[in-house]
Structures are given as structure tokens and as C-alpha cells.
Design a protein around this motif. Sequence first.
Motif, PDB file in Angstrom:
ATOM      1  N   ASP A  85       0.669  -1.139  -0.171  1.00  0.00           N
ATOM      2  CA  ASP A  85       0.053   0.084   0.130  1.00  0.00           C
ATOM      3  C   ASP A  85       0.827   1.186  -0.082  1.00  0.00           C
ATOM      4  N   ARG A  86       0.267   2.364   0.302  1.00  0.00           N
ATOM      5  CA  ARG A  86       1.109   3.473   0.335  1.00  0.00           C
ATOM      6  C   ARG A  86       1.036   4.108   1.720  1.00  0.00           C
ATOM      7  N   GLN A  87       1.136   3.303   2.578  1.00  0.00           N
ATOM      8  CA  GLN A  87       1.192   3.277   4.142  1.00  0.00           C
ATOM      9  C   GLN A  87       2.654   3.146   4.408  1.00  0.00           C
ATOM     10  N   ASP A  89       3.704  -0.961   4.023  1.00  0.00           N
ATOM     11  CA  ASP A  89       3.687  -2.243   3.323  1.00  0.00           C
ATOM     12  C   ASP A  89       3.888  -1.997   2.057  1.00  0.00           C
ATOM     13  N   CYS A  90       5.129  -2.828   1.668  1.00  0.00           N
ATOM     14  CA  CYS A  90       5.716  -2.690   0.236  1.00  0.00           C
ATOM     15  C   CYS A  90       5.916  -3.895  -0.324  1.00  0.00           C
TER      16      CYS A  90
END
Length: 356
Positions: A85-87, A89-90
Amino acid sequence: MIGALLLLILQPGPVSSAWSVTFENSDPCGLKGSSVEFRCSYNYPDGESVTNTTWHRGGLKDKQWKRFKLSELPSYQNRSEYIGDRQHDCSLVIHDLQDNDTGFYYFRFDTESYGWHSKKSVYLSVTEMISARVNPDRVRAGDTVTLECGTSCQHPSVVWFKDGRPVAKPEFQAQTEDSGNYACALKGQESVLSDPVALDVQYPPLNVSVEVSYGNLTVGSSVNLTCNSTANPAADNYTWYKRTASSSSMVQVGSGQVMSFPSVEASHTGLYLCQARNPLGVDNSAEVLLTVDKTDINHLILLVGIGVKVVIVLLLTLAVIWAWRHRCNSTVDKEDNGPEYENISPVYMGQKDRRK
């Protein structure tokens, strides 16, 4: 101009400790044709907002090491899937692994004010198969066993299973219950197991016991004593011993897994034990008491038979007496219940008529 330059020099840059990319497994390995996941997390200072995330593949171009976006490489089309996500978590998944997917991978994210790429990389290894090996494959209880999983991966992370159940450690001291079939799998891809290999743990006889097939033993009856044990290889020699009341020592009285007494005698009373043996050792059962009643069963049967005959004769005698008495009573009843009349002779009747 000089003031602007001084301001630029004095302006603090990003604090590196607040910017980071962390790979949970930096050396994943995957089976050809399967999927592999790069588990990844990233951090940045409070107040920043992530505007873009990208994964790159490292490679040489014009003799220089460069990073290429996976989204721009045709061989990864429809095979790479960003599940982060863009928080923070990659994570990334690559499907349908191919041999040429082996290599280095990097992650980069951008905020409104800054861009950050991972300093370290994920190195992916692709293997065509995995194979399990148990070393050695035949051991005695107490020996050391090592489980080896063969792959072409550089640093494989593997898990082991015995008869479908997880194995805690790939090296252990073999016990009797460790015999079975072992298989390995790459961690995270447990659904794809190697071909199983067998471990044979050998041990001397254990849990030796005696089974007695009888109820109440009397002279002349039969009984079997059966010796049971667990062993690997199976026990191939059985010896029977007896301890009598007059002797404290055991005397060998037979051999074989089953000792039979077709017709026991009073002298067979005593304590019996079985000794089981295989090439690795020997073990004894607990002593079992065999008690034979001294009453001769044939004599007992004869007495019972005579008693039955006597009872039958008595019953027949009583039946005859009852029938005779019943007949006598019936005859008396008929005489008492007959018609009443006088027996008058004809002479007397004639005299009576002349008088009139």
C-alpha cells in the motif's frame, strides 16, 4: 546570492533514520512455475505522504549497474503484483517464476518532498526442483540424524514434514517413534513438497509381554502362552523360562513365540516369563503365574454323569408310582358311582304272585 547559498547549505536534509526499507527475507527462493512473495515494509517521517511506489530489477547495461522498473519490463507483465500500500507495506508477489527471474530486486517510494530507495536488495533464486535426503537413512535409536533438502538456491529457507506433520529441527537424536517418511518444502511454498524419503530407526525388543489363553485351568485342559514385543527388526528368537516354588532360579522350558500345553498337569503350575531377542538386543517380559487346579477334570465329568443318571432314574421311578396310584384311584371311583338295584330271583317273584 551568497545569502541564498548559505540558507541552502544550512537547511537540514532528510533524517536518514526516519527513512527506511526493510526486507523480511532478503534471500527468497522459489520453485520454477510457482509464486514467491517479497515481504517488505517501509517508513518515513510524520507529515509526509507517499505519492508513488515502484519495484526495480537490477542489471547491467553498457557495463553499468542500473535499476529497471518491473512495470516497464515486458517479461514481468501480468506476473508481478504489488500487494502493498502507500502506508508502510511494500510487499510484492511474482507469479509463474522463470529461470531468468533469478537476480536482485529493489524498492523505491516517493513522497511529496523526497524520494527514497532501498539501500539493500532482495536476491531471488529460482530452482527447478527440490529433493529430500535423510542422512543416514538407517540408524539405531540414539544415533544422530540430519535432514538435507537439495535445491539450486544459494540460501534456501526450508521446512520439513514427517508423514505430513511438521518437524521441529533438521538434526536430532533418533528415537523409535522417528521412523517414517520425510519430505521438505521451501518456506512459504509448503504446498509443494519434495518426494518423500524413509528413515528406518532400529531398536532392540521393547514392551515384551505374555498373553495367556485360558480361564480356570484344571488338569487335562489346554492353554497357550504367547510372547509379544515391539522391535525393529522384529524379534526372531523367543525363549521361555519357568520359576517353581521350590526354586529361586529360572529354568528354560521352551522356545518359539507360542508355548502350548495340550493337556496341563499339576506340575505345570509356576511362574513363566518370555525372553525376546533380535540382532540389536534382548528383553524379558514380566513373570506370569500359571495355576493348575489338581481336580481331575475327567473324574469330575464322570461324577457329574453318574449324578445325572441317578436323577433320571429317580424321576422315572416317581413317574411310574404316580401313574399307578392315579390308575387305582380311577377304578375305585367307578365302583362307587355305579347304579343301585336289587338282585331278585325269578323263583321269589313267582311265589310273590301266587300269594296275591
